[in-house]
Design a protein around this motif. Structure first.
Motif, PDB file in Angstrom:
ATOM      1  N   THR A 198     -39.136  -4.096  51.037  1.00 30.64           N
ATOM      2  CA  THR A 198     -38.347  -4.565  52.173  1.00 30.64           C
ATOM      3  C   THR A 198     -39.079  -5.565  53.172  1.00 30.64           C
ATOM      4  O   THR A 198     -38.451  -6.524  53.469  1.00 30.64           O
ATOM      5  CB  THR A 198     -37.795  -3.340  53.137  1.00 30.64           C
ATOM      6  OG1 THR A 198     -37.062  -2.421  52.124  1.00 30.64           O
ATOM      7  CG2 THR A 198     -37.068  -3.846  54.276  1.00 30.64           C
ATOM      8  N   LEU A 199     -40.326  -5.260  53.131  1.00 26.38           N
ATOM      9  CA  LEU A 199     -41.179  -6.120  53.969  1.00 26.38           C
ATOM     10  C   LEU A 199     -41.198  -7.506  53.280  1.00 26.38           C
ATOM     11  O   LEU A 199     -41.411  -8.486  53.898  1.00 26.38           O
ATOM     12  CB  LEU A 199     -42.642  -5.518  54.291  1.00 26.38           C
ATOM     13  CG  LEU A 199     -42.667  -4.040  55.104  1.00 26.38           C
ATOM     14  CD1 LEU A 199     -43.843  -3.565  54.897  1.00 26.38           C
ATOM     15  CD2 LEU A 199     -42.140  -4.379  56.243  1.00 26.38           C
ATOM     16  N   TRP A 200     -41.392  -7.334  52.134  1.00 25.23           N
ATOM     17  CA  TRP A 200     -41.815  -8.531  51.135  1.00 25.23           C
ATOM     18  C   TRP A 200     -40.633  -9.509  51.328  1.00 25.23           C
ATOM     19  O   TRP A 200     -40.789 -10.540  51.334  1.00 25.23           O
ATOM     20  CB  TRP A 200     -42.176  -8.007  49.717  1.00 25.23           C
ATOM     21  CG  TRP A 200     -42.671  -9.262  48.910  1.00 25.23           C
ATOM     22  CD1 TRP A 200     -42.930 -10.749  49.308  1.00 25.23           C
ATOM     23  CD2 TRP A 200     -42.983  -9.032  47.496  1.00 25.23           C
ATOM     24  NE1 TRP A 200     -43.291 -11.249  48.087  1.00 25.23           N
ATOM     25  CE2 TRP A 200     -43.377 -10.561  47.018  1.00 25.23           C
ATOM     26  CE3 TRP A 200     -42.902  -8.216  46.694  1.00 25.23           C
ATOM     27  CZ2 TRP A 200     -43.909 -10.869  45.874  1.00 25.23           C
ATOM     28  CZ3 TRP A 200     -43.313  -8.549  45.390  1.00 25.23           C
ATOM     29  CH2 TRP A 200     -43.523  -9.580  44.951  1.00 25.23           C
ATOM     30  N   MET A 201     -39.370  -8.523  51.111  1.00 28.48           N
ATOM     31  CA  MET A 201     -38.182  -9.848  51.247  1.00 28.48           C
ATOM     32  C   MET A 201     -38.206 -10.627  52.585  1.00 28.48           C
ATOM     33  O   MET A 201     -37.914 -11.494  52.616  1.00 28.48           O
ATOM     34  CB  MET A 201     -37.022  -8.764  51.226  1.00 28.48           C
ATOM     35  CG  MET A 201     -35.638  -9.712  51.206  1.00 28.48           C
ATOM     36  SD  MET A 201     -34.128  -8.500  51.388  1.00 28.48           S
ATOM     37  CE  MET A 201     -33.058  -9.669  51.659  1.00 28.48           C
ATOM     38  N   PHE A 202     -38.430  -9.809  53.711  1.00 28.72           N
ATOM     39  CA  PHE A 202     -38.451 -10.584  54.943  1.00 28.72           C
ATOM     40  C   PHE A 202     -39.588 -11.517  55.173  1.00 28.72           C
ATOM     41  O   PHE A 202     -39.475 -12.295  56.021  1.00 28.72           O
ATOM     42  CB  PHE A 202     -37.873  -9.605  56.025  1.00 28.72           C
ATOM     43  CG  PHE A 202     -36.808  -9.047  56.061  1.00 28.72           C
ATOM     44  CD1 PHE A 202     -35.614  -9.924  56.675  1.00 28.72           C
ATOM     45  CD2 PHE A 202     -36.431  -7.787  55.662  1.00 28.72           C
ATOM     46  CE1 PHE A 202     -34.336  -9.114  56.528  1.00 28.72           C
ATOM     47  CE2 PHE A 202     -35.124  -7.364  55.601  1.00 28.72           C
ATOM     48  CZ  PHE A 202     -34.017  -7.971  55.964  1.00 28.72           C
ATOM     49  N   LEU A 203     -40.499 -11.186  54.440  1.00 31.57           N
ATOM     50  CA  LEU A 203     -41.548 -12.294  54.445  1.00 31.57           C
ATOM     51  C   LEU A 203     -41.432 -13.628  53.517  1.00 31.57           C
ATOM     52  O   LEU A 203     -42.546 -14.304  53.378  1.00 31.57           O
ATOM     53  CB  LEU A 203     -42.901 -11.520  54.110  1.00 31.57           C
ATOM     54  CG  LEU A 203     -43.387 -10.548  55.342  1.00 31.57           C
ATOM     55  CD1 LEU A 203     -44.606  -9.931  54.802  1.00 31.57           C
ATOM     56  CD2 LEU A 203     -43.679 -11.310  56.460  1.00 31.57           C
ATOM     57  N   THR A 204     -40.244 -13.350  52.817  1.00 30.87           N
ATOM     58  CA  THR A 204     -39.800 -14.605  52.016  1.00 30.87           C
ATOM     59  C   THR A 204     -38.761 -15.229  52.479  1.00 30.87           C
ATOM     60  O   THR A 204     -37.564 -14.708  53.089  1.00 30.87           O
ATOM     61  CB  THR A 204     -39.481 -14.032  50.696  1.00 30.87           C
ATOM     62  OG1 THR A 204     -40.528 -13.311  50.138  1.00 30.87           O
ATOM     63  CG2 THR A 204     -39.179 -15.153  49.529  1.00 30.87           C
ATOM     64  N   PRO A 205     -38.874 -16.784  52.562  1.00 33.39           N
ATOM     65  CA  PRO A 205     -37.682 -17.372  52.955  1.00 33.39           C
ATOM     66  C   PRO A 205     -36.413 -17.394  52.240  1.00 33.39           C
ATOM     67  O   PRO A 205     -35.949 -18.631  51.772  1.00 33.39           O
ATOM     68  CB  PRO A 205     -38.363 -18.914  53.511  1.00 33.39           C
ATOM     69  CG  PRO A 205     -39.113 -18.918  52.252  1.00 33.39           C
ATOM     70  CD  PRO A 205     -39.858 -17.335  51.881  1.00 33.39           C
ATOM     71  N   ILE A 206     -35.595 -16.211  52.359  1.00 31.59           N
ATOM     72  CA  ILE A 206     -34.352 -16.304  51.584  1.00 31.59           C
ATOM     73  C   ILE A 206     -33.211 -16.241  52.769  1.00 31.59           C
ATOM     74  O   ILE A 206     -32.396 -16.970  52.419  1.00 31.59           O
ATOM     75  CB  ILE A 206     -34.419 -14.571  51.023  1.00 31.59           C
ATOM     76  CG1 ILE A 206     -35.433 -14.430  50.043  1.00 31.59           C
ATOM     77  CG2 ILE A 206     -33.066 -14.352  50.472  1.00 31.59           C
ATOM     78  CD1 ILE A 206     -35.636 -13.156  49.469  1.00 31.59           C
TER      79      ILE A 206
END
Length: 264
Positions: free
Chosen positions: A185-193
């Motif tokens: 979850t943290l990784w997703m929001f640290l990725t510009p998606i």
């Protein structure tokens, strides 16, 4: 360094059997079948578009169109959902297949591999549907689309290496299965998606630079809606990271493999 590649070649038929069984078990016997591979990202896309574009007025690529936001966000969601699915399941795959590992002489290193391939097959189904919708809307993909198979291959090596590491670590630390969901979850929001990289303040740009998924998302957007070649430097760096993780993950897995039967 060639050992993980030999695993893929020597056990390819067994991997295919497990992939087919996994996909049939998850989708074929359900009422909607493989359409679930499309429904899940579309549902998330509708939610993110409503929240980030409709409410927060986030715009990607400088466009004020909600449709453009959805198009760009979907290009980021496709690879991300494959990564999240494979890594989440890899943390428990050895526990799920304990009888095989304990009672049979079995190449357990193929278990994380088949989860990665299953996730990529589902991603490709979603990608095909996405291309059909884009073409139906009057936007024909260009030659840059030919780069996507290379990106997906690099994605496979990256995901498989991490899957080997997580499945091994979960045998020794049972909390890994709970921690993986939080970290993803943290990784997703640290990725510009669901937001453009241009909105990230300069002092935090380094977070995107060290995030391997940034290069993957950018490559998908370059090949699909932007119709341009991906930036070569980030892609080359990602390739180096992917192969390093792939080889390292296999090394850790095979070194730990003799202890699995006693610990599971």
């Amino acid at each position: 360094m060639l050992a993980p590649f030999r695993v893929l070649i020597s056990h390819w038929q067994a991997i295919q059997i497990f992939v087919n069984r996994d996909i049939r078990g998850r989708y074929v016997n359900s009422a909607l079948g493989l359409w679930w591979a499309v429904i899940q990202p579309l549902a998330l896309l509708a939610l993110y578009t409503f929240v980030f574009s409709g409410i927060m007025s986030v715009r990607l690529n400088g466009s004020s169109s909600t449709g453009e936001f959805a198009l760009y966000a979907f290009c980021g969601l496709l690879p991300w959902l494959a990564v999240a699915d494979a890594l989440t399941r890899s943390a428990s795959v050895l526990f799920d297949q304990t009888p095989l590992i304990k009672k049979v002489v079995f190449p357990s290193e193929i278990l994380p591999v088949h989860l990665v391939l299953s996730a990529l097959v589902v991603e490709i189904v979603g990608l095909v549907v996405f291309l059909v919708v884009v073409i139906a809307g009057g936007r024909l993909p260009g030659w840059s689309l030919l780069v996507l198979p290379i990106v997906i291959a690099l994605q496979f090596f990256f995901m498989t290496g991490i899957a080997w590491l997580l499945s091994t670590l979960a045998v020794y630390l049972r909390d890994v299965r709970q921690v993986v969901g939080l970290l993803l979850t943290l990784w997703m929001f640290l990725t510009p998606i669901v937001y453009p990289a241009s909105l990230v303040p300069d002092r935090f740009k380094w977070v995107l630079d060290i995030n391997p998924m940034t290069a993957v998302v950018d490559a998908y957007r370059a090949a699909l809606p932007d119709d341009r070649m991906p930036s070569p430097v980030p892609l080359i760096v990602f390739a180096a990271v992917a192969f390093t993780v792939f080889v390292s993950g296999h090394w850790v897995f095979t070194r730990s493999k003799p202890t699995f039967a006693d610990l599971l």
